[in-house]
Design an enzyme around this catalytic site. Structure first.
Site, PDB file in Angstrom:
ATOM      1  N   ASP A 218       0.842  -1.187   0.000  1.00 40.10           N
ATOM      2  CA  ASP A 218       0.000   0.000   0.000  1.00 40.10           C
ATOM      3  C   ASP A 218       0.888   1.251   0.000  1.00 40.10           C
ATOM      4  O   ASP A 218       1.872   1.322   0.749  1.00 40.10           O
ATOM      5  CB  ASP A 218      -0.851  -0.040   1.284  1.00 40.10           C
ATOM      6  CG  ASP A 218      -1.954   0.978   1.300  1.00 40.10           C
ATOM      7  OD1 ASP A 218      -2.813   0.917   0.410  1.00 40.10           O
ATOM      8  OD2 ASP A 218      -1.966   1.830   2.211  1.00 40.10           O
TER       9      ASP A 218
ATOM     10  N   GLU B 236      14.180 -14.253   0.378  1.00 43.71           N
ATOM     11  CA  GLU B 236      14.634 -15.362   1.236  1.00 43.71           C
ATOM     12  C   GLU B 236      13.890 -16.644   0.894  1.00 43.71           C
ATOM     13  O   GLU B 236      14.349 -17.746   1.179  1.00 43.71           O
ATOM     14  CB  GLU B 236      14.364 -15.035   2.717  1.00 43.71           C
ATOM     15  CG  GLU B 236      15.256 -13.950   3.278  1.00 43.71           C
ATOM     16  CD  GLU B 236      14.764 -13.466   4.645  1.00 43.71           C
ATOM     17  OE1 GLU B 236      13.812 -14.043   5.219  1.00 43.71           O
ATOM     18  OE2 GLU B 236      15.346 -12.475   5.140  1.00 43.71           O
TER      19      GLU B 236
HETATM   20  C1  GLC Z   1      -4.166   3.111  -0.664  1.00 37.90           C
HETATM   21  C2  GLC Z   1      -5.375   2.213  -0.643  1.00 37.90           C
HETATM   22  C3  GLC Z   1      -6.554   3.024  -0.202  1.00 37.90           C
HETATM   23  C4  GLC Z   1      -6.293   3.521   1.206  1.00 37.90           C
HETATM   24  C5  GLC Z   1      -4.978   4.301   1.262  1.00 37.90           C
HETATM   25  C6  GLC Z   1      -4.519   4.493   2.678  1.00 37.90           C
HETATM   26  O1  GLC Z   1      -4.253   4.109  -1.608  1.00 37.90           O
HETATM   27  O2  GLC Z   1      -5.549   1.633  -1.906  1.00 37.90           O
HETATM   28  O3  GLC Z   1      -7.744   2.289  -0.250  1.00 37.90           O
HETATM   29  O4  GLC Z   1      -7.336   4.346   1.620  1.00 37.90           O
HETATM   30  O5  GLC Z   1      -3.943   3.627   0.612  1.00 37.90           O
HETATM   31  O6  GLC Z   1      -4.087   3.282   3.225  1.00 37.90           O
END
Ligand code: GLC
Length: 539
Positions: A206, A269
């Site tokens: 993310d 790993e």
């Molecule tokens: C990313 C995710 C989104 C989330 C954001 C914060 O963009 O795809 O859904 O709100 O990160 O974690």
């Protein structure tokens, strides 16, 4: 001949928003047992299934759910809403037996403010976890700089018990990790090993380009820029000048690449593991820089520039050409047109069923790894929602501006039963919009689902299509996107007609005169492509 490439290069990867996929216990929220019950639809080894090889699960860790799992309060457990660790182990076994590799969503730019680490950190400056997060004293009575949260307002929130601000790049319930503290990296590496030991094959990172922030907390500049067009999104069709924070001090810091390379070493790993990164796009070169020197950083990086194109042969040809020209030598492309944060492509582009086939045809025939968002195999559209049904805090905050994300997260319409077969209870969001349900499309080989399954099968059977390099063809009619895919033993030519009229292929065209191996049409015309037809030839 079996492919020698890793699974994440040759497979179709399915993005499952677990919450909306299938509910097994009637609480109106999708869960792991529900998903397990649908794995056969994703890959049962026959042409009756979608034939995916990778499954990316949106976050299923314990979370207060302020951002629906993107606010994690425990990285090494399963949220009871979705099931138990036993359910997870069962899912991993069932997926493995079907050749499906699991990808977990690793949300480590921030934790939930309910995570034990943050609870301790915010209670005392002396806590060993205090330095896991980013803090600042007041500067002349105010936050230390002008950094804004991506979801609006200041990125700084006051914490009375310690008398300082903490940083949150997203909601105030999502506190940013201090990636300059080596303890954070160590903790994240342990989380990765924990899941790999439980059979996880990869991670979707993310906001991977957000991790490290400017050490001196210097201001971000603001610039007047043209707004980015996003076809079909009423918020983003106007190209107007807007004042925009340039996240020069908060994203894409050079040290973030070091953090990602260290994570890559952890992934390496274990054989066959991978990472795919969400890199918010500023420029194509900046996005592609996350491959490192080709293949020593992220294994795959989503190319969101592909997503913001118009639905035309020319627009797609341009971004494909730019990507191929700038991709580092050993890097492997990743293509995506929809996800849980943007208006679904079917709605954005206003696609009907034949156009949706052209879109899925494009995704599944390009060189690189295609990511299919759940429902895309059906041509699922965004669902129009009233204010009272909204759940996404971002949507609620900006209502009535259509920036909320609930519309692309609605439950999968499985069949004609109550709540389209998704739940026996009350669905957490109204059920998704699609011309026909999964069950009805399943019975029809010419439906969007029937076509997508057929093409997936064809892709798996032809090494040139899941492995071969790609070369854009010149000389095809302007509405036709045409390219070659080749391995030493086979060259295929793909032609997609991005037009609602049939397009003569012309004598000079390299595909004219060749017999189709595959077509989206039942009876493809000779020497012309039918409207929105996807045709594949052997050269
Ligand atoms: C990313 C995710 C989104 C989330 C954001 C914060 O963009 O795809 O859904 O709100 O990160 O974690």
């Amino acid at each position: 001949m079996m492919s020698t490439l890793p699974w994440w290069k040759t497979s179709i990867i399915y993005h499952c928003y677990v919450r909306s996929f299938m509910d097994s216990d009637g609480d109106g929220i999708g869960d792991l047992p529900g998903l397990i019950g649908k794995l056969d639809q994703l890959n049962d080894g026959t042409e009756r299934s979608l034939g995916i090889g990778g499954l990316w699960l949106a976050p299923i860790f314990p979370s207060p759910g302020m951002d629906f799992g993107y606010d994690v309060s425990d990285y090494c457990a399963i949220d009871p809403t979705y099931g138990t660790m036993t359910d997870f182990d069962h899912l991993a076994d069932e997926a493995r037996s079907r050749g499906i590799h699991l990808i977990m969503d690793l949300v480590v730019n921030h934790t939930s403010t309910e995570h034990q680490w943050f609870r301790e950190a915010r209670a005392s400056r002396a806590s060993p976890f205090h330095d896991y997060y980013i803090w600042s004293d007041k500067v002349q009575g105010r936050p230390p700089n002008n950094w804004g949260s991506t979801f609006g307002g200041s990125a700084w929130e006051w914490n009375a018990p310690t008398g300082e601000y903490y940083l949150h790049s997203f909601l105030r319930e999502q506190a940013d990790f201090n990636w300059r503290n080596p303890e954070v990296a160590r903790a994240v590496h342990d989380i990765m090993r924990f899941w790999m030991d439980r059979g996880v094959d990869g991670f979707r990172l993310d906001v991977a380009n957000y991790y490290v922030k400017d050490a001196l907390l210097r201001d971000n500049p603001h610039r007047i820029v043209w707004s980015q067009p996003m076809p079909g999104n009423p918020c983003a069709t106007l190209i107007i000048p807007v004042v925009q924070e340039q996240r020069d001090r908060t994203v894409d810091q050079p040290e973030t690449h070091d953090s990602l390379k260290a994570m890559r070493a952890v992934v390496d790993e274990r054989p066959g593991r991978m990472m795919v990164g969400e890199v918010t796009h500023r420029s194509l070169d900046q996005v592609l820089s996350y491959y490192g020197r080709g293949d020593d950083e992220l294994n795959l990086v989503f190319n969101f520039f592909f997503m913001v194109r118009r639905f035309s042969a020319q627009a797609f040809r341009d971004i494909i050409a730019q990507t191929l020209a700038r991709l580092p030598d050993d890097a492997w492309p990743a293509w995506v047109l929809s996800n849980h944060d943007v208006v679904r492509a079917v709605t954005r582009y206003r696609l009907d069923a034949p156009m949706t086939k052209a879109m899925n045809g494009l995704l599944l025939t390009l060189w690189g790894t295609p990511f299919l968002y759940y429902g895309e195999e059906l041509g699922m559209a965004n669902t129009a929602l009233s204010r009272t049904t909204l759940k996404d805090p971002v949507g609620l905050k900006y209502w009535p501006l259509p920036v909320g994300r609930d519309g692309e997260r609605t439950p999968m319409p499985w069949d004609d039963g109550p709540n389209a077969g998704f739940t026996s209870g009350t669905p957490w969001l109204p059920v998704g919009t699609v011309q026909d349900t999964y069950a009805s499309q399943s019975a029809d080989p010419h439906s969007v689902l029937g076509f997508t399954r057929r093409l997936s099968r064809f892709r798996a059977e032809h090494r040139a299509l899941h492995e071969g390099r790609m070369e854009l063809s010149s000389g095809s009619p302007p509405t036709v996107l045409s390219f070659r895919r080749s391995t030493p033993d086979e060259t295929l030519s793909v032609a997609i007609n991005f037009a609602s009229t049939s397009t003569p292929l012309g004598a000079g065209s390299e595909i004219g005169g060749h017999q189709a191996l595959f077509s989206s049409e039942e009876n493809p015309p000779d020497n012309a492509l039918a409207p929105w037809e996807v045709r594949i030839f052997r050269l």
